[in-house]
Design an enzyme around this catalytic site. Structure first.
Site, PDB file in Angstrom:
ATOM      1  CD  GLU A   1      -2.553   1.287   2.725  1.00 58.58           C
ATOM      2  OE1 GLU A   1      -2.965   0.208   3.193  1.00 58.58           O
ATOM      3  OE2 GLU A   1      -2.832   2.393   3.237  1.00 58.58           O
TER       4      GLU A   1
ATOM      5  CD  GLU B   1      -3.485   7.658   5.445  1.00 53.61           C
ATOM      6  OE1 GLU B   1      -2.348   7.250   5.233  1.00 53.61           O
ATOM      7  OE2 GLU B   1      -4.384   6.946   5.916  1.00 53.61           O
TER       8      GLU B   1
HETATM    9  C1  LIG Z   1      -9.061   5.090   3.416  1.00 56.95           C
HETATM   10  O1  LIG Z   1      -7.712   5.332   3.136  1.00 56.95           O
HETATM   11  C2  LIG Z   1      -6.738   4.874   3.997  1.00 56.95           C
HETATM   12  C3  LIG Z   1      -5.464   5.132   3.278  1.00 56.95           C
HETATM   13  O2  LIG Z   1      -4.423   5.100   4.053  1.00 56.95           O
HETATM   14  C4  LIG Z   1      -6.881   3.409   4.339  1.00 56.95           C
HETATM   15  O3  LIG Z   1      -5.955   3.021   5.319  1.00 56.95           O
HETATM   16  C5  LIG Z   1      -8.265   3.134   4.779  1.00 56.95           C
HETATM   17  O4  LIG Z   1      -8.436   1.751   4.916  1.00 56.95           O
HETATM   18  C6  LIG Z   1      -9.253   3.658   3.786  1.00 56.95           C
HETATM   19  N1  LIG Z   1     -10.543   3.415   4.258  1.00 56.95           N
HETATM   20  C7  LIG Z   1     -11.434   2.944   3.445  1.00 56.95           C
HETATM   21  C8  LIG Z   1     -12.729   2.632   4.000  1.00 56.95           C
HETATM   22  O5  LIG Z   1     -11.270   2.774   2.291  1.00 56.95           O
END
Ligand SMILES: *[C@@H]1O[C@H](CO)[C@@H](O)[C@H](O)[C@H]1NC(C)=O
Ligand SMILES: *[C@@H]1O[C@H](CO)[C@@H](O)[C@H](O)[C@H]1NC(C)=O
Ligand SMILES: *[C@@H]1O[C@H](CO)[C@@H](O)[C@H](O)[C@H]1NC(C)=O
Length: 333
Positions: free
Chosen positions: A137, A142
């Site tokens: 990832e 962020e």
């Molecule tokens: C949203 O983005 C973050 C990116 O770091 C991730 O960790 C998280 O799981 C994401 N949440 C969803 C619901 O997609």
């Protein structure tokens, strides 16, 4: 051992092409306005990070105007009109994922005018593949709540760490990228630039984030709007970009003690906006924000009027090597 003849031909090849080889990143995809709707899919899923969110599908996003496209704009936002039933679903929001995946030797440039800001928000622009975290990832943009600086982070599994000393302008926060340790904080790098995140980013008209992936490294740059040193190829979203001329990135993740090829597969781009949950919720009480995260998100819809992304465009580039004059050009054609 190469044979004598192949060694000769390699030498000959190298001598023929060295002055005439062109190596560059050329544009493979451009997402502008409604191309976000054709190039990305809406993911009405439950939030894996336990956010106070309700991700809606494309039809609901369009009818509630949570996403909106014009010729040069794509807006993605959360609901900012409804008070929530504490026993019901979370705040309506949107999570989109690119239909295409992008692997090594890729550059992505994100031209953003605005990002979600404020207490309770947790926006992200990132790339990922399944299964997580084995395929890696990469979090490009962020942050949570009223955080001052953007953070770029890799998440991987055991055996992926970053060296303490590397060529980057940002501040390394943690060096173990293993998602199973340190509460999945990953190996993060903060940009010490107040224009990189939240309301200062927005008040300045946003800027450009860029990521380059090769077999040897992942690098991330940021230039605020009106910066003197934004490269013109980035600024214009040119058809070709030359990352060698971009200067030192704020985040540099080399493959010294983390095999980028083994641990980072071809990824989808994800843009999401959640609330509270594992990060924004857990640090809320130390974020100078009112009441508790969930109460605030439930009861203050107007506080989320600025919880939106405004993208001018995203451009994606692949690496190409062109042999411009490998063969001598015959004179009489
Ligand atoms: C949203 O983005 C973050 C990116 O770091 C991730 O960790 C998280 O799981 C994401 N949440 C969803 C619901 O997609
Ligand atoms: C939808 O959102 C866009 C962008 O914020 C705005 O310009 C437009 O007026 C909105 N449309 C409606 C019907 O509210
Ligand atoms: C880092 O990447 C380079 C280029 O692909 C490769 O030659 C080298 O073996 C890699 N190093 C490690 C430790 O994986």
């Amino acid at each position: 051992m190469p044979s004598f003849t192949s060694a000769i031909s390699v030498a000959l090849f190298a001598s023929l092409i060295s002055p005439a080889v062109s190596v560059s990143y050329s544009q493979s995809d451009s997402y502008v306005g409604s191309q976000f709707n054709s190039g990305f899919s809406y993911q009405a899923i439950s939030d894996p990070t336990n956010g106070r969110v309700n991700y809606v599908d494309g039809a609901a996003a369009a009818s509630q105007n949570l996403t909106y496209a014009s010729d040069d704009t794509f807006i993605l936002r959360a609901d900012y009109t409804n008070v929530l039933d504490p026993a019901g679903a979370g705040r309506d929001s949107v999570r989109i994922q690119s239909n295409k995946q992008y692997g090594s030797n890729t550059v992505m440039v994100f031209n953003m005018r605005h990002m979600p800001q404020g207490c309770g928000t947790w926006p992200a622009v990132w790339t990922v593949a399944v299964p997580w975290p084995t395929m890696g990832e990469i979090d490009i943009v962020e942050g949570v709540n009223n955080q001052a600086f953007n953070q770029a982070t890799l998440h991987s599994s055991e055996g992926c760490t970053m060296p303490d000393s590397r060529d980057e302008t940002g501040i390394s926060l943690t060096t173990d990228c293993n998602a199973a340790v340190n509460g999945n904080s990953g190996c993060g790098v903060q940009i010490p630039d107040t224009l990189s995140y939240g309301s200062p980013f927005n008040n300045n008209g946003g800027g450009w984030y860029a990521v380059e992936r090769t077999d040897a490294f992942i690098k991330i740059w940021f230039w605020p709007r009106n910066s003197n040193n934004v490269p013109t190829d980035v600024q214009n979203g040119d058809l070709n970009v030359n990352t060698d001329a971009w200067g030192t990135p704020f985040a540099n993740f080399p493959n010294t003690s983390c095999s980028i090829t083994d641990r980072f597969a071809a990824h989808n781009i994800i843009i999401n906006l959640t609330f509270c949950g594992d990060w924004a919720g857990n640090v809320y009480s130390t974020s100078n924000c009112p009441s508790s995260c969930i109460d605030f998100v439930n009861n203050n819809p107007a506080a989320f009027a600025d919880a939106y992304f405004d993208f001018a465009w995203i451009k994606v580039y692949g690496y190409t090597v062109s042999l411009l004059s490998f063969m001598p050009i015959p004179e009489n054609v």
